[in-house]
Design a protein around this motif. Structure first.
Motif, mmCIF file in Angstrom:
data_model
loop_
_atom_site.group_PDB
_atom_site.id
_atom_site.type_symbol
_atom_site.label_atom_id
_atom_site.label_comp_id
_atom_site.label_asym_id
_atom_site.label_seq_id
_atom_site.Cartn_x
_atom_site.Cartn_y
_atom_site.Cartn_z
ATOM 1 N N UNK A 2 5.407 2.855 -9.115
ATOM 2 C CA UNK A 2 4.977 4.235 -8.874
ATOM 3 C C UNK A 2 3.454 4.357 -8.885
ATOM 4 N N UNK A 3 2.824 3.725 -9.879
ATOM 5 C CA UNK A 3 1.371 3.795 -9.983
ATOM 6 C C UNK A 3 0.697 3.021 -8.845
ATOM 7 N N UNK A 4 1.287 1.902 -8.456
ATOM 8 C CA UNK A 4 0.713 1.111 -7.367
ATOM 9 C C UNK A 4 0.738 1.897 -6.055
ATOM 10 N N UNK A 5 1.874 2.535 -5.781
ATOM 11 C CA UNK A 5 1.960 3.377 -4.579
ATOM 12 C C UNK A 5 0.959 4.523 -4.671
ATOM 13 N N UNK A 6 0.802 5.084 -5.858
ATOM 14 C CA UNK A 6 -0.180 6.146 -6.054
ATOM 15 C C UNK A 6 -1.593 5.678 -5.750
ATOM 16 N N UNK A 7 -1.938 4.470 -6.209
ATOM 17 C CA UNK A 7 -3.272 3.915 -5.941
ATOM 18 C C UNK A 7 -3.476 3.700 -4.443
ATOM 19 N N UNK A 8 -2.510 3.061 -3.786
ATOM 20 C CA UNK A 8 -2.650 2.757 -2.361
ATOM 21 C C UNK A 8 -2.697 4.034 -1.524
ATOM 22 N N UNK A 9 -1.842 4.989 -1.868
ATOM 23 C CA UNK A 9 -1.812 6.223 -1.086
ATOM 24 C C UNK A 9 -3.080 7.055 -1.301
ATOM 25 N N UNK A 10 -3.677 6.958 -2.484
ATOM 26 C CA UNK A 10 -4.955 7.630 -2.729
ATOM 27 C C UNK A 10 -6.045 7.032 -1.837
ATOM 28 N N UNK A 11 -6.003 5.699 -1.665
ATOM 29 C CA UNK A 11 -6.980 5.027 -0.804
ATOM 30 C C UNK A 11 -6.780 5.439 0.655
#
Length: 199
Positions: A2-11
């Motif tokens: 969940x956090x990884x997707x959050x990081x990538x989608x923020x980028x």
């Protein structure tokens, strides 16, 4: 995950915002439309990630944010995809362009675009309610998201009141300036979101 997707989608959202700002600055309409699609493609999973990492007592706010973000992505996606395809590639008469061409202030698709961004603003308001504040960066992120929700009022009210029209003096310049200011506002939201997921 969940956090990884959050990081990538923020980028992805950040790339979309910066690309959108640069495209407007150099006067590339097609670039602006394309990067606007990137913003929506990053924004929806970013909102979903915030909802996924939120505590259970904030689920309703997270679900509302997801629903509004999806509505935003659909509405603006239809507007910008039409600009990149039908409007750009077809020879349309003036009456059709008056309705579909985003560059015509007050056109149907221009108003739809504002309506879509109202959904985005509502989504940021609701997702802000799920943010757990543990430091100053989290506090700023929450405040920026909450304040961004205020844009929903103007996005809905201005088209209804007929603020924009095709014969508005310096309308395009004013529109670009407002959107550049929005980009400056939303850039730190993307950066702080990335840091929120990274911790």
């Amino acid at each position: 995950m969940n956090k990884r997707i959050g990081m990538y989608s923020s980028i992805v959202t950040l790339i979309g915002v910066v690309g959108f700002a640069l495209s407007m600055f150099i006067g590339s309409d097609d670039g602006s439309y394309l990067f606007s699609l990137f913003i929506s493609w990053g924004f929806v999973p970013m909102i979903c990630s915030f909802s996924a990492v939120a505590c259970k007592e904030n689920n309703s706010a997270g679900y509302a944010a997801i629903a509004f973000s999806a509505m935003y992505a659909v509405v603006v996606g239809l507007v910008y995809f039409a600009q990149l395809t039908t409007i750009r590639l077809s020879e349309l008469n003036e009456q059709v362009l008056a309705i579909l061409d985003y560059k015509n202030l007050g056109s149907l698709f221009f108003n739809y675009d504002l309506f879509g961004y109202a959904f985005m603003a509502i989504a940021t308001f609701f997702i802000a309610l799920t943010i757990e504040v543990n430091n100053k960066k989290d506090k700023w992120l929450k405040l920026l998201l909450l304040a961004h929700g205020i844009f929903a009022v103007s996005c809905i009210a201005m088209p209804i009141m007929g603020v924009f029209s095709s014969n508005m003096k310096d309308g395009n310049i004013i529109g670009v300036l407002v959107l550049e200011i929005w980009c400056v506002y939303f850039t730190p939201i993307c950066i702080l979101s990335y840091q929120y997921f990274k911790k």
